[in-house]
Design an enzyme around this catalytic site. Structure first.
Site, PDB file in Angstrom:
ATOM      1  N   CYS A 111       0.893  -1.337   0.199  1.00 44.10           N
ATOM      2  CA  CYS A 111      -0.020  -0.112  -0.012  1.00 44.10           C
ATOM      3  C   CYS A 111       0.867   1.293  -0.053  1.00 44.10           C
ATOM      4  CB  CYS A 111      -0.733   0.077   1.211  1.00 44.10           C
ATOM      5  SG  CYS A 111      -2.256   1.485   1.200  1.00 44.10           S
ATOM      6  N   LYS A 151       1.968  -9.697  -0.915  1.00 39.97           N
ATOM      7  CA  LYS A 151       2.341  -8.975  -2.247  1.00 39.97           C
ATOM      8  C   LYS A 151       2.976  -7.580  -1.580  1.00 39.97           C
ATOM      9  CE  LYS A 151      -0.672  -6.832  -5.488  1.00 39.97           C
ATOM     10  NZ  LYS A 151      -0.853  -5.309  -5.569  1.00 39.97           N
ATOM     11  N   ASP A 215       0.447  -2.942 -14.781  1.00 35.19           N
ATOM     12  CA  ASP A 215       0.168  -2.440 -16.155  1.00 35.19           C
ATOM     13  C   ASP A 215      -0.314  -3.823 -17.099  1.00 35.19           C
ATOM     14  OD1 ASP A 215       1.018  -0.067 -15.621  1.00 35.19           O
ATOM     15  OD2 ASP A 215       2.889  -0.066 -16.582  1.00 35.19           O
ATOM     16  N   ARG A 238      -5.922  -3.121 -11.896  1.00 32.54           N
ATOM     17  CA  ARG A 238      -6.783  -1.815 -12.435  1.00 32.54           C
ATOM     18  C   ARG A 238      -7.350  -2.489 -13.864  1.00 32.54           C
ATOM     19  NH1 ARG A 238      -3.210   2.882 -13.006  1.00 32.54           N
ATOM     20  NH2 ARG A 238      -1.486   1.242 -12.791  1.00 32.54           N
TER      21      ARG A 238
END
Length: 384
Positions: A111, A151, A215, A238
């Site tokens: 984060c 992660k 990406d 995303r």
């Protein structure tokens, strides 16, 4: 749409065997049960919950206990935890395991949000190497036979990279896989992910799978990442916003059974309607479910011929009947618009100096005076 394909690839995370090497990244306010179910309807892989704060879970916060619930159709079940205290995180893991809330647990060390990193949490935490190792080691022990993964990001900024040290430490601690978002905290979501770093981590960590994140806007990107970095799987964030069928395209690209996608406007409208329906079921409240789907409108209809009035209507609708009426006004035969519907979506932001605790970068070890301050990092937030 033209899909790049690769030879059939699978992924094993501990005892969990996945038909495709694909993981849905945790996203705050996005990857609730409704969205996970929708993505699963299109494809295959592992679908992770939005981030759960360990302290809230240990204290059995009502909202948190609701968020860790899975629909009966979800298998394997996955929960991501966040925290800064080894004891609290291990207690949260024990609760999940003892009460059979999940088949897989992930820890968030990625984060970049300032109100988290300024307390030493998220992407800032791996800089404190001993604390990081304590958290991961104790969490793995508490998880027992349930696979636990992490992660993380490359580090805090280009001068303070942590991913190789943290990756090796996590491997030594017994994690089942390691995912790397190939940006630093200072980059936030800006620029381009450094896929070379994923390749470096893959060379450094040899006994457990290394997953790449950053990406992946299309199935072709996922195939290219795995070919370029030799990573064992991809984590998609995303890129699936407003495109839950991306998981179907990924399944096809990696040789699994899937249904061909012809993303006409009608197809997208039906996906949006299904998302709204699942949110209503999740919240057990039609108004709240319809309000929650509003943030997805721009993502779903990016590039499609949907007028401003209809977009505004969908972004203010409070019932499924209103949504049905608005979607019925669209030209469902309108074809996939190609490049206009592709590429980056979601937040990006600009590079910024990370917000960190005072004198945080002076040492890789945690000062005793900083321990109490870090408890403030255990707030409801997400990212990575």
């Amino acid at each position: 749409m033209t899909l790049a394909t690769a030879s059939a690839r699978t992924l094993r995370i501990g005892p969990i065997a996945l038909d495709v090497p694909v993981v849905l990244a945790p996203m705050a306010g996005i990857t609730n049960t409704a969205f996970r179910r929708l993505c699963r309807e299109y494809g295959a892989g592992l679908y992770v919950s939005e981030m759960i704060t360990s302290r809230a879970l240990v204290e059995r916060n009502e909202t948190t206990m609701r968020l860790i619930r899975h629909h009966e159709s979800e298998t394997p079940r996955s929960i991501q935890l966040y925290g800064v205290d080894p004891h609290t995180i291990s207690e949260a893991v024990r609760i999940i395991v003892a009460e059979d809330h999940a088949d897989h647990i992930d820890l968030n060390f990625g984060c970049p949000v300032p109100k988290v990193t300024r307390k030493g949490g998220g992407a800032a935490l791996p800089w404190k190497s001993s604390l990081f190792s304590q958290i991961v080691t104790q969490a793995v022990k508490a998880a027992g036979d349930v696979p636990l993964t992490i992660k993380m990001r490359k580090g805090i900024d280009p001068d303070h990279l942590t991913f190789l040290d943290a990756g090796r430490a996590a491997e030594d601690a017994g994690v089942s896989a390691i995912a790397l978002h190939a940006r630093t905290a200072s980059e936030f979501y800006s620029g381009f992910a450094d896929w070379n770093a994923i390749g470096e981590l893959k060379q450094a960590v040899t006994s457990v799978p290394v997953l790449g994140n950053g990406d992946i806007w299309s199935a072709a990107d996922a195939v290219r990442m795995m070919e370029q970095t030799d990573c064992d799987g991809v984590v998609v964030g995303r890129g699936c916003l407003g495109r839950p069928w991306l998981f179907g395209e990924l399944a096809e690209a990696f040789g699994a059974d899937s249904h061909p996608v012809d993303a006409t406007l009608g197809f997208v409208a039906n996906a949006f309607r299904r998302h709204a329906e699942l949110l209503v079921e999740f919240f057990e409240d039609e108004d709240r479910g319809c309000r929650d789907v509003r943030k997805h409108v721009a993502w779903y209809f990016k590039g499609y011929p949907v007028g401003g009035d209809i977009r505004t209507g969908l972004a203010t609708a409070s019932s499924l009947a209103e949504i049905d009426d608005l979607l019925g006004q669209l030209d469902h035969s309108a074809p996939y618009p190609g490049a206009d519907a592709e590429g980056q979506r979601g937040r990006s932001g600009r590079p910024k100096r990370p917000a960190l605790p005072d004198k945080w970068l002076e040492s890789r070890e945690l000062a005793a005076s900083a321990s109490e301050m870090m408890r403030g990092a255990e707030i409801e937030n997400s990212g990575g």
